[in-house]
Design a protein around this motif. Sequence first.
Motif, PDB file in Angstrom:
ATOM      1  N   LEU A 180       0.974  -1.145   0.185  1.00  0.00           N
ATOM      2  CA  LEU A 180       0.245  -0.008  -0.057  1.00  0.00           C
ATOM      3  C   LEU A 180       0.698   1.175  -0.091  1.00  0.00           C
ATOM      4  O   LEU A 180       0.589   2.259  -0.675  1.00  0.00           O
TER       5      LEU A 180
ATOM      6  N   ASP B  12       2.960   1.488  -3.246  1.00  0.00           N
ATOM      7  CA  ASP B  12       2.226   1.997  -4.579  1.00  0.00           C
ATOM      8  C   ASP B  12       1.336   3.265  -4.222  1.00  0.00           C
ATOM      9  O   ASP B  12       0.490   3.561  -5.105  1.00  0.00           O
TER      10      ASP B  12
ATOM     11  N   ARG C 168      -1.426   3.360  -2.825  1.00  0.00           N
ATOM     12  CA  ARG C 168      -2.754   2.775  -2.729  1.00  0.00           C
ATOM     13  C   ARG C 168      -3.586   3.013  -1.225  1.00  0.00           C
ATOM     14  O   ARG C 168      -3.839   2.059  -0.639  1.00  0.00           O
TER      15      ARG C 168
END
Length: 476
Positions: free
Chosen positions: A289, A292, A294
Amino acid sequence: MRIAAFCLGLALLVPQVQAQTLPELGDASGALLSPYLERKLGEQAMQEIRSRDPAFLDDPELTEYVNEIGRRIVAASPEARQGFEFFLMRDNTINAFAMPGGFVGVNTGLLLAAQTESELAGVLAHEVAHVTQHHLARLIGKQEQLSIPILAAVIVGLLAARSNPDLAQAAIIGAGATNIQSQLNYTRDFEREADRIGFQYLQLAGFDVGGMGTFFERMQKATRLYENNAPAYLRTHPLTSERIADMQNRAQAAAYKQEPDSIEFHLARAKLRAEQGLPREAVAFFSDLVRDHRYANEAGARYGLASALARARDFPAAASEVETVRKLVGTEPMVELLMARIRLGAGDVAGARDVLRAALLRIPNYRPLHYAYVEALQGLGLHQAALAWLEDLIKSYPRDAHVYSLQAQSYAASGKRLLHHKALAETYVLQGTLPAAIEQLQLAQKSGDGDFYQLSAVEARLRALRSLQAEEKKNR
């Protein structure tokens, strides 16, 4: 299993009370349940949960978070004339349930499934409305043949069916439930009322009112994937397109208000997610997470990574992540508590104490920090300092069982047997187990190390508890 077996037999005796009624637990509208009895039934159920249900989650930080959301909702309710307590169950099913006396349970699966804080608040507002509108009493008002002991057992039975509503449902069918359809219609009336009243609470509390309809709509769409194995929330809260449309229409008619999620919402969800699976799996999840980008909230994602690294015992890397989170959000109590846990994991008890002491200077009203600070003092063998801190804490939170439990530990470590048993007695009183409290006071009398004033206090408290026990027996 014993509770579940008992509940199965109970369902055969009382076929009109079924698992579908789980969220509808409240006070009688005038006849069967007095406010006193409502609270006692809730306390009895909570005692069962705390002592026998392994899913009960005793996490001070997460409990403080759900109670903070709950307090906002209750404060906005002009009909909430009782205290409320919100608690967590470590259960991945998406569910929440209300009990008599203002006790509201929240599954961890619900917290993880909510995509915004307003969605979570919408579910809690719905449950608060079940309590304030006295839905259980309105349901069992037709069951005049039920005695009070049977009623108490029914509540325990509903709790046992929390994660497996089919248990009670199968028993009802086996007994020949002739009134199932009318009972379901009655339940749907309650659900519509809880939607309407809960929506008002949500709006008055300042949350995004669209969160309630959004969450329920997502749950309804999920049924297509689950087929015959719908989420527990849908099985215990009958959901219809009419209800969703009504909530959405109300949200459109209301003044638009975009309520940003609190940092505590992101930290609480990250804490739960970091505790799932193997440590290396949690580290990999949050590492991906962060790498990236995200995430909905960077501080939350990095906090989750730090928690996972601490589980994996990579304390230097975990501490480094916490420092990054501090730069993003400043002094947040959950972040400081994580740093203290990292210090403890690394064997630096004094360092953990220093982190907590510094945090308390900035955030003096966050109770979990006090718990952790006292535990750090105890870990250093500084029991007199711990007891002095606890004395002040008891003045602020005289009905906190955990504070008395910590006090009992320090008294025991200091060799003060009478005071140890006396503190344990107060712990049991606040947990609703009077017989255990009386037993502890009797042990305090026999301890042989108390002075005249301490013994007099124990005897006075013992008389008071015995009188209370006799009064409760009479009421039953």
